[in-house]
Enzyme design. Structure first.
Site, short mmCIF file in Angstrom:
data_model
loop_
_atom_site.label_atom_id
_atom_site.label_comp_id
_atom_site.label_asym_id
_atom_site.label_seq_id
_atom_site.Cartn_x
_atom_site.Cartn_y
_atom_site.Cartn_z
CB CYS A 176 7.17 -6.62 2.46
SG CYS A 176 7.53 -5.15 3.40
CB CYS A 221 4.56 -4.11 3.64
SG CYS A 221 6.17 -3.81 2.96
CG ASP A 222 2.00 -7.20 3.35
OD1 ASP A 222 1.49 -6.07 3.24
OD2 ASP A 222 2.51 -7.80 2.39
#
Ligand code: FAD
Ligand code: NAP
Length: 312
Positions: free
Chosen positions: A130, A133-134
Site C-alpha cells: 500500500c 499507507c506507507d
C-alpha cells in the site's frame, strides 16, 4: 429480518446499499474494516467521472456519507458463512448471525502475495502492499516495485514524490498497465525498469529491508538489488471464502453471476471485484452495485405478489 444484507462496504457494496435503502428497503451493510475497500489504499483516482482527480480515501468518505443518508444500518464483522434457507438467508460473522430475505455479496478481492522468503518476515518493515499507507516512510530512499499492471506502475509513480529512486521489476519485457499510465512512468526520471526479472528473496538486517535477490529470467543471472523498501503489486485474489458453501464460484474462487448480478441461488447477488469479469474498476463496481440494489427490490416485490396470490 432485513430485506437486504450487503456484505462489504467498498464502492460496489455501498452503491448497492444506497440503491436498496433509497427504495425503502431495510438494509444492513456488514464490513470488517473501514468503509471504502480498496479505495482506501489508492492514492489518486482520475478515472471516476465527475472528479478531475480525487484521493481514494476522500472518495470513500463521500460515498459513505451518501449511503448513510438513506437509512442503511452498519455492522462491524468478518462474515464467515452465508447459509441459504430458501425464503431467507443467514449471514454468520465470528460472533453474530443476521437474517435477510436477500444478500448482496460485495467482498471484493485482496492483493496477492509474492510468496518469497523474507516477504512475511519484513511485512511492515519495508515490505508493503500500500503506497498510500506507507509511501511517506520512504523519503529520499530507494524503492523496488514488483509487478507490471496498473497498480504497480501507478503506485510507482505515486512513490516518486517521496523516494529518491523507484525500480519497477517486471517478469516480462512489456507492461500490462494501461498505455497512459505506462507513458507517465517512462517519462518519470526517478523510475527505471528491470525487465524479464523476478524477486526471489527479500533480505534485511535485524530491523528493516536492505534489498532483494533478483533473477533475470532470460539470462538466469542473479544479483542483489539494494533497496530500503519493496512494494508488491502482483495481482488479486477473490475474497469469496464466506460464500464457498453456496456453490456460486468458479474454481479460482471468482463469483459467477448473470448480467443482473444474480448468482445461481435465488435472492443471492454478487457485485464488484469479487465477480468473474474483465474490468475491475470503481466505475464498474458502482454500476453493478446499482443494478443489484434495484434487482433486490424487484425480487422482493415479485415474491410479495407470489405469496399474496398463494394466500388468496
Ligand atoms: P473492494 O473495494 O475490494 O471492497 C470490498 C470490501 O469488502 C472491503 O472493504 C472488505 O474489507 C470487505 N470484505 C471483504 N471480505 C469481507 C468479509 N468476509 N466480511 C466483511 N467484509 C468483508 N480503480 C479505478 O477505477 N481507478 C483507480 O485509480 C484505481 N486504482 C487502484 C489502485 C490500487 C492500488 C488498487 C489495489 C486498486 C485500484 N483500483 C482502481 C481498483 C478499484 O479500487 C476496485 O476495482 C474497487 O475498489 C472494487 O470495489 P469493490 O467494492 O468490488 O471491492
Ligand atoms: P494485474 O492487472 O493482475 O497485474 C498483476 C501484475 O503482476 C502483472 O503485470 C503480472 O505479470 C505480475 N505478476 C503476477 N504474478 C506475479 C509473480 N508471481 N511474480 C512477478 N510478477 C507477477 O493486477 P493489478 O495491477 O493489481 O490490477 C488489478 C485490477 O485493478 C485490474 O483490473 C486493474 O485494471 C485495476 N486497477 C486499475 C487502476 C486504474 O484504472 N487506474 C489502477 C490500479 C488497478 P504479467 O503481466 O506477466 O501477467
Amino acid at each position: 429480518m432485513y430485506d437486504v444484507i450487503v456484505i462489504g462496504a467498498g464502492p460496489a457494496g455501498m452503491t448497492a446499499a444506497l440503491y436498496a435503502s433509497r427504495s425503502n428497503l431495510s438494509v444492513l451493510m456488514i464490513e470488517r474494516g473501514a468503509p471504502g475497500g480498496q479505495m482506501n489504499n489508492t492514492a489518486e483516482i482520475e478515472n471516476y467521472p465527475g472528479f478531475d482527480s480525487i484521493m481514494g480515501p476522500e472518495l470513500a468518505m463521500k460515498m459513505y456519507e451518501g449511503v448513510s443518508k438513506f437509512g442503511t444500518k452498519n455492522a462491524y464483522g468478518i462474515v464467515q458463512d452465508v447459509v441459504d434457507h430458501g425464503d431467507y438467508k443467514e449471514v454468520v460473522t465470528e460472533d453474530e448471525s443476521y437474517q435477510g430475505k436477500t444478500v448482496i455479496i460485495a467482498t471484493g478481492c485482496v492483493h496477492r502475495k509474492l510468496g518469497v522468503s523474507g516477504e512475511e518476515e519484513f511485512a511492515g518493515r519495508g515490505v508493503s502492499y500500500c503506497a498510500v499507507c506507507d509511501g511517506a516512510f520512504f523519503r529520499n530512499k530507494k524503492l523496488l516495485v514488483v509487478g507490471g499492471g496498473d497498480s504497480a506502475v501507478e503506485e510507482a509513480i505515486y512513490l516518486t514524490q517521496f523516494a529518491s529512486e523507484v525500480v519497477i521489476i517486471h517478469r516480462r519485457d512489456e507492461l500490462r498497465a494501461q498505455k497512459i499510465i505506462q507513458e507517465r512512468a517512462f517519462a518519470n526520471e526517478k523510475i527505471s525498469f528491470m525487465w524479464d526479472s523476478v524477486v526471489e528473496e527479500i533480505h534485511g538486517n535485524e530491523m528493516v529491508v536492505t534489498g532483494a535477490k533478483v533473477r533475470n529470467l532470460k539470462t538466469n543471472e542473479v544479483h542483489e538489488e539494494s533497496a530500503n523498501g519493496i512494494f508488491i503489486y502482483v495481482g488479486l485474489d477473490p475474497l469469496s471464502a464466506p460464500v464457498k458453501n453456496l456453490g456460486v464460484t468458479n474454481e479460482a474462487g471468482w463469483i459467477l453471476t448473470d448480467d443482473q448480478m444474480r448468482t445461481s441461488v435465488p435472492g443471492v447477488y454478487a457485485v464488484g471485484d469479487g465477480r468473474e469479469k474483465t474490468l475491475r474498476q470503481i466505475t464498474t463496481a458502482v454500476g453493478e452495485g446499482g443494478i443489484a440494489g434495484q434487482q433486490v427490490f424487484n425480487f422482493l416485490e415479485e415474491h410479495k405478489e407470489a405469496s399474496q396470490n398463494t394466500t388468496n
